[in-house]
Design an enzyme around this catalytic site. Structure first.
Site, PDB file in Angstrom:
ATOM      1  N   HIS A  44      51.759  72.220  22.034  1.00 30.57           N
ATOM      2  CA  HIS A  44      51.792  70.845  22.738  1.00 30.57           C
ATOM      3  C   HIS A  44      52.880  70.544  23.283  1.00 30.57           C
ATOM      4  CE1 HIS A  44      47.972  69.136  21.188  1.00 30.57           C
ATOM      5  NE2 HIS A  44      48.199  70.166  20.144  1.00 30.57           N
TER       6      HIS A  44
ATOM      7  N   ASP B  15      58.998  67.415  29.056  1.00 32.58           N
ATOM      8  CA  ASP B  15      57.931  67.031  28.120  1.00 32.58           C
ATOM      9  C   ASP B  15      57.033  67.681  28.334  1.00 32.58           C
ATOM     10  OD1 ASP B  15      56.504  65.428  26.358  1.00 32.58           O
ATOM     11  OD2 ASP B  15      57.182  63.628  27.404  1.00 32.58           O
TER      12      ASP B  15
HETATM   13  C1  GDG Z   1      53.504  65.638  21.975  1.00 35.97           C
HETATM   14  C2  GDG Z   1      54.195  66.429  23.279  1.00 35.97           C
HETATM   15  C3  GDG Z   1      52.360  65.991  24.729  1.00 35.97           C
HETATM   16  C4  GDG Z   1      53.887  56.138  21.557  1.00 35.97           C
HETATM   17  N1  GDG Z   1      54.572  54.970  20.855  1.00 35.97           N
HETATM   18  C5  GDG Z   1      53.557  54.213  20.581  1.00 35.97           C
HETATM   19  C6  GDG Z   1      52.176  54.981  20.546  1.00 35.97           C
HETATM   20  N2  GDG Z   1      52.729  56.087  21.271  1.00 35.97           N
HETATM   21  C7  GDG Z   1      51.446  57.126  21.689  1.00 35.97           C
HETATM   22  C8  GDG Z   1      51.529  57.035  23.126  1.00 35.97           C
HETATM   23  C9  GDG Z   1      50.795  58.319  23.284  1.00 35.97           C
HETATM   24  C10 GDG Z   1      51.431  59.260  22.231  1.00 35.97           C
HETATM   25  O1  GDG Z   1      51.871  58.242  21.270  1.00 35.97           O
HETATM   26  C11 GDG Z   1      52.735  59.926  22.626  1.00 35.97           C
HETATM   27  O2  GDG Z   1      52.090  60.900  23.244  1.00 35.97           O
HETATM   28  P1  GDG Z   1      52.998  61.770  24.403  1.00 35.97           P
HETATM   29  O3  GDG Z   1      52.499  62.712  25.034  1.00 35.97           O
HETATM   30  O4  GDG Z   1      53.753  60.755  25.490  1.00 35.97           O
HETATM   31  O5  GDG Z   1      54.304  62.298  23.573  1.00 35.97           O
HETATM   32  P2  GDG Z   1      54.511  63.242  22.096  1.00 35.97           P
HETATM   33  O6  GDG Z   1      54.494  62.162  20.933  1.00 35.97           O
HETATM   34  O7  GDG Z   1      55.955  63.603  22.273  1.00 35.97           O
HETATM   35  O8  GDG Z   1      53.484  64.359  22.034  1.00 35.97           O
HETATM   36  C12 GDG Z   1      53.681  65.727  24.581  1.00 35.97           C
HETATM   37  C13 GDG Z   1      51.549  65.592  23.504  1.00 35.97           C
HETATM   38  O9  GDG Z   1      52.118  66.220  22.264  1.00 35.97           O
HETATM   39  C14 GDG Z   1      49.923  66.017  23.430  1.00 35.97           C
HETATM   40  O10 GDG Z   1      49.743  67.416  23.680  1.00 35.97           O
HETATM   41  O11 GDG Z   1      51.688  65.530  25.913  1.00 35.97           O
HETATM   42  O12 GDG Z   1      54.419  66.408  25.729  1.00 35.97           O
HETATM   43  O13 GDG Z   1      55.579  66.162  23.061  1.00 35.97           O
HETATM   44  O14 GDG Z   1      49.425  58.539  23.095  1.00 35.97           O
HETATM   45  O15 GDG Z   1      50.308  55.930  23.707  1.00 35.97           O
HETATM   46  N3  GDG Z   1      51.207  54.543  19.780  1.00 35.97           N
HETATM   47  C15 GDG Z   1      51.175  53.401  19.386  1.00 35.97           C
HETATM   48  N4  GDG Z   1      52.537  52.393  19.046  1.00 35.97           N
HETATM   49  C16 GDG Z   1      53.514  53.028  19.862  1.00 35.97           C
HETATM   50  O16 GDG Z   1      54.663  52.317  19.533  1.00 35.97           O
HETATM   51  N5  GDG Z   1      50.043  52.996  18.664  1.00 35.97           N
END
Ligand code: GDG
Length: 488
Positions: free
Chosen positions: A160, A368
């Site tokens: 990921h 990322d």
């Molecule tokens: C890893 C990789 C890759 C965030 N804050 C809150 C919240 N979130 C949710 C967002 C989104 C998810 O969490 C974050 O996903 P990201 O992709 O932005 O980042 P990572 O957590 O680092 O994820 C990344 C991912 O895996 C998938 O393969 O894209 O690059 O690092 O869905 O909405 N959700 C809630 N409250 C929050 O305060 N409910």
């Protein structure tokens, strides 16, 4: 999926796909699991203070047709495997932050021990025609451990996070062991073409792999296919959330409360890969250089707590609190605070409201794997009046989203200009960019991602028993002194 076998997912954490709090990934994997009456295996989230290293109680639970099997971790295993090697060695190194990486040998031994523990507990649950899909950097050597126990099933892996280029990977002690671990899989999925290129270069330059075409490599008597499978979001699930009463009420509240302001939003785990200090500085420059934003532009930054036992995260928290305080102190008015910085988890059902009420989203990570927030923001915009996505060129999502305003987050003046451009963009331009982005996000959603990966995994020929035997013979010798054995 063309195979009839049961799907087995393995990841560090297990999500119950039927719970309301489940994220898009849990829902998508849950769909695939439910179709085959599958099994999801991972850590229970429980840490047993006086537990024996390399041991843990296993729990079985059902969620519809899906079996959830979780295992507790001893404190020693948690601290070395999870907080240690996964999050203080691999996470920073794979995000190009060798300066923050700690390669303590105890971490490495714990990482190997827990992967071996997972393999031991999982192997006894497997059926001969299972298809196994392992997720993320916590579990890179799992297939090797399973093969050592005689598992011949198809095993796929998805990373990921980014895979850095060879010179950065080569700085990780034990990198050859890690790379060799990939060759125990049948299929390795990466987020972007550039990650897949790094994989190809690394295995060819460091392991002498032969490229056989279409992402297939041969080395160390093994073959593996490595390709890009960019992850998406569940667009429909988000749209359903957006139409809930709760979400509509929150959106109406935000629009009313900020009716004289222009909202910008950032939603991130509080992680140093997300570029938050640089983002705050660019926002400060916006207020300093474009005074029309005074008393108006308001950045709502949700920074959800994560990995708080790790020092780098604690330092980042203090830096951000300092910056937000400084900016609010310098520019705020009695009735206007430029930055609303919320260090807490915001309920998932209320995210759509925040996305919809915001004119601009700032998604500016330094690095990322993909970044799902970028996609969620686009999916939540209303076609008649869509907001603008300012996106780091160093997010994996940038490869698929060229119609966003792409920025280099290290270049603060240029990021400031892009934010100003986003705030003043014409409706026509906003609509053109948004419709191109939305079409891409819909076409490549999370269901398409899991289907494409699993179809490719099922299409790979199973290995003859001799090939599996050779994998076992060549596997890494156990670590005796805490240092990985290297093939050099
Ligand atoms: C890893 C990789 C890759 C965030 N804050 C809150 C919240 N979130 C949710 C967002 C989104 C998810 O969490 C974050 O996903 P990201 O992709 O932005 O980042 P990572 O957590 O680092 O994820 C990344 C991912 O895996 C998938 O393969 O894209 O690059 O690092 O869905 O909405 N959700 C809630 N409250 C929050 O305060 N409910």
């Amino acid at each position: 999926m063309s195979s009839t076998g049961r799907l087995v997912i393995v990841s560090n954490r297990v999500g119950d796909p039927r719970k309301a709090s489940a994220g898009g990934l849990a829902v998508a994997l849950g769909d695939a699991l439910a179709k085959s009456g599958g099994l999801w295996f991972g850590w229970s989230g429980k840490v047993v203070d006086d537990g024996a290293p390399g041991e843990g109680e296993v729990h079985h639970q059902r969620s519809g047709t899906v079996e959830l099997v979780t295992i507790d971790l001893s404190k020693a295993d948690h601290d070395t495997y999870y907080a240690g090697y996964s999050n203080q060695a691999l996470w920073p190194a794979f995000h190009y932050r060798l300066d923050l990486a700690d390669f303590a040998s105890g971490f490495f031994a714990g990482y190997q021990r827990v992967n071996r523990l997972f393999a031991r507990k999982l192997a006894v649950l497997l059926r001969p025609d299972d298809v196994i899909w392992v997720h993320d950097y916590h579990l890179i050597p799992l297939a090797d451990e399973l093969r050592a126990l005689g598992c011949r099933q198809r095993i796929g892996f998805f990373l990921h996070i980014p895979l850095p280029p060879p010179p950065i990977l080569a700085a990780i002690p034990g990198h050859k062991w890690l790379m060799r671990s990939f060759f125990a899989y049948d299929l390795v999925g990466l987020q972007t073409r550039s990650d897949a290129d790094h994989f190809a270069r690394f295995v060819q330059e460091e392991a002498g792999a032969r490229a056989l075409g279409e992402g297939r490599f041969e080395a160390l008597g093994r073959q593996v296919v490595a390709r890009a499978y960019p992850i998406g979001i569940d667009v429909e699930e988000f749209q359903r959330l957006a139409s809930s009463n709760d979400s509509r009420q929150t959106e109406a509240m935000l629009k009313k409360q900020y009716s004289h302001r222009r909202l910008l939003v950032g939603i991130d785990r509080l992680d140093y890969s997300k570029g938050l200090p640089q983002r705050f500085r660019a926002f400060r420059e916006l207020l300093a250089n474009y005074p029309e934003n005074l008393n108006s532009a308001t950045l709502i930054q949700i920074a959800s707590p994560t990995r708080e036992s790790v020092q780098a995260y604690e330092e980042l928290r203090r830096e951000l609190e300092g910056l937000a305080g400084e900016i609010n102190g310098d520019y705020g008015e009695l009735d206007w605070l430029p930055i609303r910085y919320l260090h807490r988890v915001w309920a998932r059902r209320r995210l759509p409201a925040l996305y919809r009420a915001s004119r601009v989203a700032l998604v500016t990570p330094l690095r990322d794997g993909m970044n799902l927030v970028a996609k969620e923001y686009v999916a939540m915009q209303v076609e008649a009046d869509p907001g603008v996505l300012v996106l780091s060129r160093f997010a994996g999502a940038a490869e698929q989203m060229p119609e966003a305003l792409l920025v280099n987050p290290y270049d603060i003046p240029a990021t400031t200009q892009a934010i100003q451009r986003a705030l003043s963009m014409s409706l026509v331009e906003r609509q053109e960019r948004h419709s191109a982005l939305l079409a891409q996000i819909r076409e490549h959603d999370v269901h398409d991602w899991s289907r494409t990966f699993l179809d490719a995994l099922s299409a790979i020929e199973t290995r003859p028993p001799e090939a599996i035997a050779s994998l076992v013979l060549q596997r890494a010798a156990p670590v005796s002194d805490g240092k990985p054995d290297l093939i050099t």
